[in-house]
Design an enzyme around this catalytic site. Structure first.
Site, mmCIF file in Angstrom:
data_model
loop_
_atom_site.group_PDB
_atom_site.id
_atom_site.type_symbol
_atom_site.label_atom_id
_atom_site.label_comp_id
_atom_site.label_asym_id
_atom_site.label_seq_id
_atom_site.Cartn_x
_atom_site.Cartn_y
_atom_site.Cartn_z
ATOM 1 N N ASP A 16 0.828 -1.211 0.000
ATOM 2 C CA ASP A 16 0.000 0.000 0.000
ATOM 3 C C ASP A 16 0.863 1.262 0.000
ATOM 4 O O ASP A 16 1.977 1.262 0.519
ATOM 5 C CB ASP A 16 -0.924 -0.010 1.231
ATOM 6 N N SER A 61 -7.595 -5.459 -4.787
ATOM 7 C CA SER A 61 -8.615 -6.043 -3.913
ATOM 8 C C SER A 61 -9.981 -6.064 -4.589
ATOM 9 O O SER A 61 -10.218 -5.326 -5.557
ATOM 10 C CB SER A 61 -8.700 -5.252 -2.597
ATOM 11 N N ASN A 64 -11.179 -2.657 -4.870
ATOM 12 C CA ASN A 64 -10.454 -1.632 -5.643
ATOM 13 C C ASN A 64 -11.174 -1.229 -6.934
ATOM 14 O O ASN A 64 -10.798 -0.238 -7.574
ATOM 15 C CB ASN A 64 -9.014 -2.065 -5.942
ATOM 16 N N SER A 188 -7.814 -4.570 5.604
ATOM 17 C CA SER A 188 -8.442 -4.295 4.300
ATOM 18 C C SER A 188 -8.796 -5.576 3.525
ATOM 19 O O SER A 188 -8.552 -5.672 2.314
ATOM 20 C CB SER A 188 -7.557 -3.373 3.450
#
Ligand code: IPE
Ligand code: IPE
Ligand code: MG
Length: 242
Positions: A16, A61, A64, A188
């Site tokens: 990230d 993800s 996303n 997350s």
């Protein structure tokens, strides 16, 4: 050969901070993602050199897709370029590539690129690189349950072992070490089932800045942790005397 327990067998990383890395340089977010892909190559090599057997990276993800369309399409294009650019090198270096995540919803070209990466590297044994792409820990649990039902498992056959066997990450042991770069202190939706007893390390370092020295710092933190898995500490316990 005995394994050095101070080195994680499986390292999982939430990569990230790409967007903020680009922003700091007054560049579009895409350049952060590009720098992030290039940096990953060095981390893979360093992990293999240090005896880490499994490296799993969170690349995209399930959530996303909420990003602006141009960022999403930029990321998809970047993956295709990265496969073309790096696959032969990774294959030659003994890296086995496994893609974990939902394939539905990805373009035919991207699915073909993932298939090619997996097929070309399937017999490699130096390190297993799992790329979590269109992946979410909740997605994985749901699809594992769906498979269990489809296979006709009876309620008493639903066990931690049988669920694990249906999960997309079934080819790897649970992560020993979980690193998140970029300063956020959250999971997350990454590997929810498997991180039950992982050691967690959060660093402010933005992913494109995460170099071999930063990796070694996280590994040193891991080496200093006492893992108990709900039991008692193992290293300093004296045997009971009568
Ligand atoms: C991680 O970096 C890469 C992906 C999620 C694809 P971000 O893009 O989330 O970067 P920040 O968190 O906005 O800095
Ligand atoms: C997690 O980062 C996903 C990846 C690194 C691929 P995000 O940037 O999507 O996470 P949030 O939105 O900050 O929780
Ligand atoms: Mg982010």
């Amino acid at each position: 050969m005995t394994r050095d327990l101070s080195v994680p067998r499986h390292l999982a990383i939430v990569m990230d901070g790409n967007g903020r890395w680009a922003k700091k340089r007054h560049l579009p977010r895409f350049f952060g993602h590009k720098a992030g892909v290039d940096g990953l190559l060095k981390v893979i090599k360093a992990c293999a050199d240090r005896g880490i057997e499994y490296l799993t990276v969170f690349a995209f993800s399930s959530e996303n897709w909420k990003r602006p369309e141009d960022e999403v399409s930029g990321l998809m294009g970047l993956v295709l370029v990265a496969v073309t650019k790096y696959l032969a090198k990774l294959a030659g270096d003994g890296v086995r590539i496994v893609i974990v995540g939902e394939r539905d919803g990805l373009s035919d070209r991207l699915r073909a690129a993932w298939d090619e990466a997996e097929q070309l590297t399937q017999h490699n044994t130096r390190i297993t690189l799992s790329v979590a792409f269109n992946y979410g820990g909740r997605w994985d649990l749901v699809q594992a349950c769906q498979q269990a039902v489809a296979a006709g498992l009876r309620p008493e056959q639903i066990t931690e072992q049988s669920i694990s066997a249906f999960m997309a990450m079934r080819h790897a042991p649970d992560p020993d070490l979980f690193i998140r770069t970029g300063g956020e202190v959250r999971i997350s939706n990454f590997m929810l089932w498997q991180v039950a007893y992982s050691e967690l390390v959060f660093t402010d370092c933005l992913w494109p800045d995460f170099d071999v020295a930063a990796l070694d710092a996280a590994l040193a933190t891991y080496a200093g942790r006492e893992r108990r898995f709900g039991g008692v500490e193992t290293r300093s316990v004296e045997p009971a005397t009568g």
